[in-house]
Write an enzyme that holds these catalytic residues in place. Structure first.
Site, PDB file in Angstrom:
ATOM      1  N   GLU A  50      69.372  76.189  36.904  1.00  0.00           N
ATOM      2  CA  GLU A  50      69.797  77.364  37.628  1.00  0.00           C
ATOM      3  C   GLU A  50      68.656  77.740  39.370  1.00  0.00           C
ATOM      4  OE1 GLU A  50      70.156  80.002  35.243  1.00  0.00           O
ATOM      5  OE2 GLU A  50      72.277  79.108  34.301  1.00  0.00           O
TER       6      GLU A  50
ATOM      7  N   GLU B 124      68.376  71.314  28.152  1.00  0.00           N
ATOM      8  CA  GLU B 124      69.521  72.512  28.730  1.00  0.00           C
ATOM      9  C   GLU B 124      70.175  71.653  29.125  1.00  0.00           C
ATOM     10  OE1 GLU B 124      68.247  76.103  28.022  1.00  0.00           O
ATOM     11  OE2 GLU B 124      68.178  75.851  29.851  1.00  0.00           O
TER      12      GLU B 124
ATOM     13  N   GLY C 118      75.726  78.156  29.639  1.00  0.00           N
ATOM     14  CA  GLY C 118      77.050  78.904  29.667  1.00  0.00           C
ATOM     15  C   GLY C 118      78.267  78.456  30.474  1.00  0.00           C
TER      16      GLY C 118
ATOM     17  N   ASN D 201      66.498  83.396  27.148  1.00  0.00           N
ATOM     18  CA  ASN D 201      66.404  83.192  28.393  1.00  0.00           C
ATOM     19  C   ASN D 201      67.476  84.817  29.174  1.00  0.00           C
ATOM     20  OD1 ASN D 201      66.453  83.028  31.541  1.00  0.00           O
ATOM     21  ND2 ASN D 201      67.589  80.945  30.922  1.00  0.00           N
TER      22      ASN D 201
ATOM     23  N   SER E 263      74.421  76.984  25.598  1.00  0.00           N
ATOM     24  CA  SER E 263      75.488  77.939  24.429  1.00  0.00           C
ATOM     25  C   SER E 263      75.201  77.545  23.526  1.00  0.00           C
ATOM     26  CB  SER E 263      76.879  76.926  24.555  1.00  0.00           C
ATOM     27  OG  SER E 263      77.225  77.210  26.296  1.00  0.00           O
TER      28      SER E 263
ATOM     29  N   HIS F  69      64.130  75.306  35.115  1.00  0.00           N
ATOM     30  CA  HIS F  69      65.266  75.333  34.527  1.00  0.00           C
ATOM     31  C   HIS F  69      66.485  75.094  35.760  1.00  0.00           C
ATOM     32  CE1 HIS F  69      69.272  77.679  33.892  1.00  0.00           C
ATOM     33  NE2 HIS F  69      68.015  77.462  32.519  1.00  0.00           N
TER      34      HIS F  69
ATOM     35  N   LYS G 211      67.708  85.261  32.542  1.00  0.00           N
ATOM     36  CA  LYS G 211      67.679  85.211  33.516  1.00  0.00           C
ATOM     37  C   LYS G 211      68.655  85.905  34.362  1.00  0.00           C
ATOM     38  CE  LYS G 211      70.497  81.411  32.053  1.00  0.00           C
ATOM     39  NZ  LYS G 211      71.887  80.612  31.851  1.00  0.00           N
TER      40      LYS G 211
END
Ligand code: PGA
Length: 256
Positions: A101, A169, A175, A12, A214, A99, A14
């Site tokens: 985000e 996730e 991250g 991904n 991660s 996701h 992003k």
């Protein structure tokens, strides 16, 4: 193992990547052109601006290309959005929905995620539906409750191994360089498998469960060896072909 259970290694990107990055996509597309690709499915989700060129670069490669989100509608007055049909029109075959985000930046709710997944399926795309707890929820011991709620409300009726992939996730692991312990990943994946089995019967066993947060070339072999981890969703470490391919290579040991 059924065909649907071929592990999936997905990247991904992003909001990263311009035309300069096409060399990385090409290197990934070339790097997965080997016999291991019969056992491991690979997918890259670049930003929408690169979708069409990316699929052209993958013409003679097993690397699939997908998008990072789609609108729940078919077309119309939705400035800035893209539809699932537009992704399919660019020869994309997957789309990530839900996701964390998107949930955080755009307020995507479980109900909206479910509508997006259904729209993706209607356009012939496989939806990768993301779920996962925040740090606060984890500390409060609510991880499995969150997963139950998100899976119940975000996954459309009639989901199958062909239409749907679930990515676990943990928000706090994305991250950050932090990952859950092996027993924690094991427990989350076993729980999700059971939830899917209870809701979809035998078909629930064909829905792949990815781990994301991660994942990198150093921890990939351990994570992919955990029961009910049917692949990875990789952010930062998918941006460089060398890292993506090192993670892909970790599957060689698993299947040796
Ligand atoms: P990360 O992102 O690998 O950079 O933690 C994973 C994701 O958000 O899909």
């Amino acid at each position: 193992m059924t065909t649907a259970m071929r592990p999936l290694m997905a990247g991904n990107w992003k909001m990263n990547g311009t035309r300069d990055s096409l060399t990385e996509i090409k290197a990934i597309a070339d790097g997965v052109k080997n016999p291991l690709s019969e056992k491991i499915e690979t997918l890259l989700c670049p930003p929408a601006t690169l979708l069409y060129v990316a699929t052209a670069l993958c013409d003679d490669s097993p690397l699939a290309i997908g998008a990072q989100d789609c609108h729940q509608g078919v077309s119309g007055a939705h400035t800035g959005d893209i539809s699932a049909a537009m992704i399919a029109d660019c020869f994309g075959t997957y789309v990530i929905v839900g996701h964390s985000e998107r949930r955080r930046d755009h307020g995507d709710t479980n109900e909206l995620v479910r509508a997006k997944a259904a729209a993706a399926n209607a356009a012939g795309l496989t939806a990768i539906i993301c779920v996962g707890e925040t740090d606060e929820e984890r500390k409060a011991g609510e991880t499995l409750d969150v997963l139950r709620r998100q899976i119940f409300a975000s996954v459309p009726e009639g989901a199958t191994g062909e239409t749907t992939v679930i990515a676990y996730e943990p928000v706090w692991a994305i991250g950050t360089g932090k990952t859950p312990t092996r027993p924690d990943i094991e427990a989350a994946h076993a729980f999700m498998r059971l939830e899917l089995f209870e809701r979809f019967g035998a078909e629930g066993k064909n829905i792949r469960l990815l781990y994301g947060g991660s994942a990198n070339p150093r921890n990939a072999s351990e994570i992919i060896g955990i029961a009910d981890v049917n692949g990875l969703l990789v952010g930062g470490a998918s941006l460089k072909a060398a890292d993506f391919l090192a993670i892909y290579g970790a599957y060689e040991q698993l299947h040796a």
